[in-house]
Design a protein around this motif. Structure first.
Motif, short mmCIF file in Angstrom:
data_model
loop_
_atom_site.label_atom_id
_atom_site.label_comp_id
_atom_site.label_asym_id
_atom_site.label_seq_id
_atom_site.Cartn_x
_atom_site.Cartn_y
_atom_site.Cartn_z
N TYR A 230 0.85 -1.18 0.00
CA TYR A 230 0.00 0.00 0.00
C TYR A 230 0.89 1.24 0.00
CZ TYR A 230 -4.43 2.37 0.68
OH TYR A 230 -5.56 3.13 0.49
N GLU B 77 -2.89 -0.72 7.57
CA GLU B 77 -1.89 -0.92 6.52
C GLU B 77 -0.47 -0.93 7.08
OE1 GLU B 77 -2.28 -1.83 3.54
OE2 GLU B 77 -4.44 -1.60 3.36
N ASN C 120 1.85 -4.21 6.70
CA ASN C 120 3.18 -4.18 6.09
C ASN C 120 4.24 -4.71 7.06
OD1 ASN C 120 2.30 -3.23 3.64
ND2 ASN C 120 2.77 -1.09 4.08
N ASN D 105 -7.39 -8.42 2.60
CA ASN D 105 -6.58 -7.53 1.78
C ASN D 105 -5.78 -8.23 0.69
OD1 ASN D 105 -6.57 -4.59 3.05
ND2 ASN D 105 -6.63 -6.03 4.75
N LYS E 191 -7.71 2.91 8.65
CA LYS E 191 -7.18 2.18 7.51
C LYS E 191 -5.66 2.33 7.45
CE LYS E 191 -7.33 -0.24 3.73
NZ LYS E 191 -7.55 -1.70 3.82
#
Length: 325
Positions: free
Chosen positions: A209, A268, A272, A307, A264
């Motif tokens: 992302y 993310e 990650n 995701n 959000k």
């Protein structure tokens, strides 16, 4: 025989065009006795006046034709664009030629950033499409009339096919062979070239992302602090207090400066971090869930499946360091 024109703009990865041509030629070689001889005739064209395409690697490809020398009104089976080129002028030349040629072709295809040029022709208007994961948001923002798909390796919408980044063009080409010649030949080509006929999962599992960074101020400071504090209270209320704002104002400012909501963004950053540990450590899923703030392996699996469309264990099997495999 199906004529297949591959348009190769300058400055891209040449193995896209070479690999696609090899797959189609392998289909010709493996066509069973009694079938159509040489079902594909492949031609490579470029916008370069000297017919030499310069690849990003420093290697060069000698195209069969200059695009400007080809009659766009000549009937063709498939027109395929492998990238978006390096300059606005080159892109415009491809767009103008494809606009005139598309009505005379059975289908039009793009690989990776080629979807940006295809979008400019208007052929994607009102259709579903995809492109390289780094360009998905750009494609959607510049062409809101297109329904941009974030997950699939490739998308077919009527006579128009688009694919994700780079090697996904090979997946798409096998799909074209299956569409043209049937499952058996496509399977034989895939097996002979040691490829998946249908790759498991989509391109989402490859993407990272692209988290926008605020330029300065409390939001930027918070973004720098977050990766080192994943196990703490990262609720909107707690983050707003750290930024010395009300929760409502914090949410508004954060979303304006980063393009996504605080919740959000936190997910993310944690995702990650979990991916990095799956790739580079031997920590178990439960341990990774704890140190990245997901709390439990179940929560981590839910986020991965939502995701990336695969489990943490599946992700590790595909992307872990060779030294850990």
């Amino acid at each position: 025989m199906k004529t297949f024109l591959i348009i190769v703009p300058d400055g891209g990865m040449l193995f896209e065009a070479a690999g696609i041509a090899d797959i189609l030629m392998q289909a010709n070689r493996l066509m069973p006795a009694g079938g159509t001889n040489s079902p594909y005739q492949v031609t490579v064209a470029t916008t370069q006046p000297h017919r030499v395409v310069h690849g990003v690697s420093g290697l060069n490809l000698l195209a069969d034709h200059r695009l400007c020398d080809l009659d766009p009104e000549l009937p063709r089976d498939t027109i395929l664009i492998t990238g978006k080129g390096l300059t606005e002028e080159e892109g415009s030349n491809v767009v103008d030629w494809v606009k005139r040629a598309a009505p005379h072709a059975r289908r039009v295809v793009s690989i990776c950033g080629g979807a940006m040029l295809l979008a400019k022709t208007g052929l994607l208007d009102g259709r579903h499409a995809t492109t390289h994961w780094r360009l998905l948001d750009t494609l959607q923002a510049e062409f809101p009339q297109i329904t941009v798909e974030h997950g699939p390796i490739y998308v077919q919408d009527g006579p128009v096919w688009t694919s994700g980044g780079v090697s996904s063009g090979f997946d798409l080409t096998l799909a074209l062979v299956e569409d043209d010649q049937g499952f058996n030949l496509a399977r034989d080509v895939a097996q002979d070239l040691v490829m998946f006929l249908r790759r498991p999962g989509g391109q989402a599992q490859f993407s990272r992302y692209l988290l926008n960074q605020a330029s300065e101020g409390p939001i930027r400071e918070l973004q720098l602090w977050l990766p080192e504090n994943l196990t703490g209270d990262l609720s909107v209320e707690a983050l707003a207090e750290r930024a010395a704002m009300s929760p409502r104002n914090f949410t508004r400012v954060f979303t304006r400066e980063t393009g996504i909501t605080p919740a959000k963004y936190v997910e993310e950053v944690r995702l990650n971090a979990a991916r990095q540990r799956l790739e580079q450590t031997t920590l178990g899923v439960e341990q990774i869930a704890l140190v990245t703030g997901f709390g439990s392996g179940l929560n981590l699996r839910r986020v991965f499946e939502r995701n990336l469309h695969l489990t943490p264990t599946e992700y590790r099997e595909r992307f872990c360091s060779r030294m850990l495999a």
